[in-house]
Design an enzyme around this catalytic site. Sequence first.
Site: not given
Ligand code: GLN
Length: 421
Positions: A64, A189, A67, A241, A259
């Site tokens: 993430s 993505y 993003k 978040y 993550v």
């Molecule tokens: N690729 C992961 C997902 O879409 C990214 C989520 C994250 O890093 N919080 O679940």
Amino acid sequence: MRSPIPDYLQEVLEDCRLADGGAVADYIPDLARANPDRIAIALTTPDGVSYCAGDADVAFSIQSISKPFAYGIALLDSGFDTVLGKIGVEPSGEAFNEISLEVGTGRPRNPMINAGAIATHSLMQGSNADERAERFRERMSLAANRELSFDESVFTSELDTAYRNLAIGYMLRTHGILESDPDDVVRGYIRQCALSVTTRDLSMMAATLANGGVQPVTGRRLSGDRAVRQVLSVMMTCGMYDAAGDWMTAVGIPAKSGVAGGIIGVLPGQVGIAVFSPRLDAHGNSTRGVKLFERLTDDMGLHLMEVPPVGRSVLRGHTMHGDAHLFGLQGSIRFAGAEAVVRQVADADISGDDVIFDVSRVHGVSDVARRMFLEAVRRLTLDDGKRVTLVDPDGIVHNPDAGDGVRPEVIAELAGFRPRS
Ligand code: GLN
């Protein structure tokens, strides 16, 4: 002398190593294989110096943390209007993978949750998943100043189990937020999330944001000021978040977690920070990563709301140079500094015909400060009948046109000053 900074980072790292709560993400099968004991920290300054400790050269998937960067690229490729029309900027207070869209419009609430990030991915240049992911990889390689690649194993592993993200993609397609095949967009993505980076790379990328979009080592501009401001704003409000409020109060700098265990933080104008440790807390943020940031903020005063007053320090002094009034200015002048200067000049009892502003020790003037200063010059000239001289060897007051035909004389050094009478 040996720099104390690496020793300090090592000490912080050892202290935070003790926090071993949480668990490695396992919903992406490949991430479950990560070594949970890894821990790293890296800082990069806007002039391109990196300080690292721990496993800073161990690679992991960006997840993430991609993003905010993809959002910046989408703003560049599709423009603000299109991007803002499809993706909001309100914190959702929900988990990163919540399946929820704004009532009525179907817009994802922000680009930091998966729904918004999947829509963001579709707004980067490229006609299919591979082209968009490649565009992302190229831009990120420029920001990291090294050729990056995808972790193909993480990519296929997440793609095989991407039911939830596919569900989000199909919902976005239903609402017309996605205009092409949701399978293809989700695939792109997930590929974007599988970019392989090190903690050192991430600190360099964060430093590019801290440096207003200019890569600190190469000096190449990768993003405009407005886009950087937009990216940092959504990181600040939505980057962590449902822990965004805790983060804002306890750490207080724009950040984004992933993550795989990485977190970046950006202190505008000062430093790009990255940390890594795979065990995650209940919000999906690295447990030790959060500890590392809390510690850095407390030790180093990074919190954005903790800023020393700057106004007074801009005016070095008001003295006489012969019969002329001399105002010496210094440092970086923004609104508060310009206000202090304008006030001092307004309050001063200025005898004689000449006023000199020595800005040779000023190293930055913001747009509003420049306009306030030139307005003071205009008033001194037209209302008070003074002659204003600027000691400005580097042209720091860009185009000193005060309006109404007023332009102060600019000289390179005080010794070159000749009084009016
Ligand atoms: N690729 C992961 C997902 O879409 C990214 C989520 C994250 O890093 N919080 O679940």
